[in-house]
Design a protein around this motif. Structure first.
Motif, short mmCIF file in Angstrom:
data_model
loop_
_atom_site.label_atom_id
_atom_site.label_comp_id
_atom_site.label_asym_id
_atom_site.label_seq_id
_atom_site.Cartn_x
_atom_site.Cartn_y
_atom_site.Cartn_z
N GLU A 58 0.83 -1.14 0.06
CA GLU A 58 0.01 -0.01 0.00
C GLU A 58 0.88 1.10 -0.13
OE1 GLU A 58 -3.80 -0.55 2.66
OE2 GLU A 58 -2.01 -1.81 3.76
N HIS A 96 1.82 -1.10 -7.41
CA HIS A 96 0.78 -1.68 -6.59
C HIS A 96 -0.33 -2.20 -7.43
CE1 HIS A 96 -0.79 2.24 -8.47
NE2 HIS A 96 -1.80 1.56 -8.49
N LEU A 136 -4.47 -8.11 0.06
CA LEU A 136 -4.00 -7.41 -0.96
C LEU A 136 -4.43 -7.70 -2.43
CD1 LEU A 136 -0.21 -6.11 -0.52
CD2 LEU A 136 -2.22 -4.86 -0.43
#
Length: 316
Positions: free
Chosen positions: A50, A206, A247
């Protein structure tokens, strides 16, 4: 096996906070906290996590743009880099702000060679060569950054990184500022450059879709600490750390039905000024127990998959 290209051992970046009141009492921002990993030649290592996880800070240390405050970093190039050549270059996230608007493309890309003392004629020939490698026409050399699209500017940024003949390129989210329609073209270009030149990528992202396409291995950072490190195939098939799994569960999917309740990561990442004790992820982890708040887990291999390492008391 030959020596690794990159060796990072317990590397930390702790930034002293200066100011009035409490901020003058020795508080430090723990941007990166005792990270250890290695990279082989020709490998793409993806760094994911993150915002605020320390990805870019770690990349800047690798690129030589920031000094670590603890631990060590060693780069062992396979060939001598003389006359100011550096084995590591960087591609920044925003291709517009990374290019000087007052300079022509020829001067921007050729600047590293100018600093090495090469004459203008030699620089021009090399600039035209790398422009061709990134799919840009020769006439682009006499134009300015504002005259190009975002995707074209990122190609120019890649050309600038290539011109010094590096062995490792730090790519700091190089696709995030681009339209989706352009991202795949830049991704394919980076893959082609890797294949042709044997370049290694320290790829910060990401976007798990991009990581899955490009990475050989994946390192997962959370609050400056390394949570999981594994070959890409293994980590996507069987994420061992609850943070890695969260995630991946947060990635939008089409045609797979609803996610199971409790799988999506909740809450905000804690402040690196005062990280949680024990496992820094325990305040958001659905599997946390008492030991997680008191004892920091070591990054250790899984019994069933020794190439996959996770820092978790309850790794799968």
């Amino acid at each position: 096996m030959s020596n690794p290209l990159l060796e990072i051992d317990r590397l930390s970046v702790h930034i002293p906070m200066r100011g009035k009141g409490l901020l003058s009492s020795g508080i430090k921002l723990r941007a990166v906290d005792e990270v250890s990993l290695t990279m082989q030649r020709g490998e793409t290592l993806a760094i994911v996590g993150e915002s605020g996880s320390g990805k870019s800070t770690l990349g800047y240390v690798v690129a030589g743009l920031r000094q670590q405050t603890g631990g060590s970093l060693k780069i062992t190039p396979s060939r001598p880099h003389q006359n100011g050549r550096k084995p590591v270059q960087i591609i920044f996230q925003d291709p517009f702000s990374a290019l000087d608007p007052r300079m022509t493309v020829e001067d921007i890309i050729g600047e590293p060679l100018r600093l090495m003392g090469q004459d203008r004629g030699t620089r021009r020939g090399r600039v035209l060569e790398v422009l061709e490698q990134v799919g840009m026409p020769a006439e682009a050399a006499q134009r300015y950054p504002h005259q190009f699209s975002g995707g074209q500017r990122q190609r120019l940024a890649i050309a600038r990184a290539l011109i010094g003949d590096p062995e490792l390129i730090v790519a700091d989210e190089p696709l995030s500022a681009l339209d989706v329609s352009i991202q795949s073209k830049i991704l394919n270009l980076m893959s082609d450059i890797k294949e042709r030149h044997g370049i290694s990528y320290f790829f910060i992202s990401h976007d798990f879709g991009v990581v899955r396409h490009l990475a050989d291995r994946v390192a997962v950072l959370y609050l400056g600490r390394l949570m999981e490190l594994a070959p890409a195939d293994e980590i996507f098939a069987n994420p061992a750390h609850p943070y890695t799994r969260a995630l991946m569960d947060a990635v939008p999917r089409i045609g797979r039905g609803r996610r199971k309740r409790g799988q999506v990561l909740k809450g905000e990442i804690p402040t690196p000024l005062n990280p949680p004790s024990g496992c820094v992820f325990h305040t958001r982890c659905p599997r946390a127990t008492a030991i997680c708040s008191t004892e920091r887990p070591l990054l250790l291999p899984l019994v069933s998959r020794p190439a996959q390492l996770a820092a978790c008391h309850h790794k799968e």
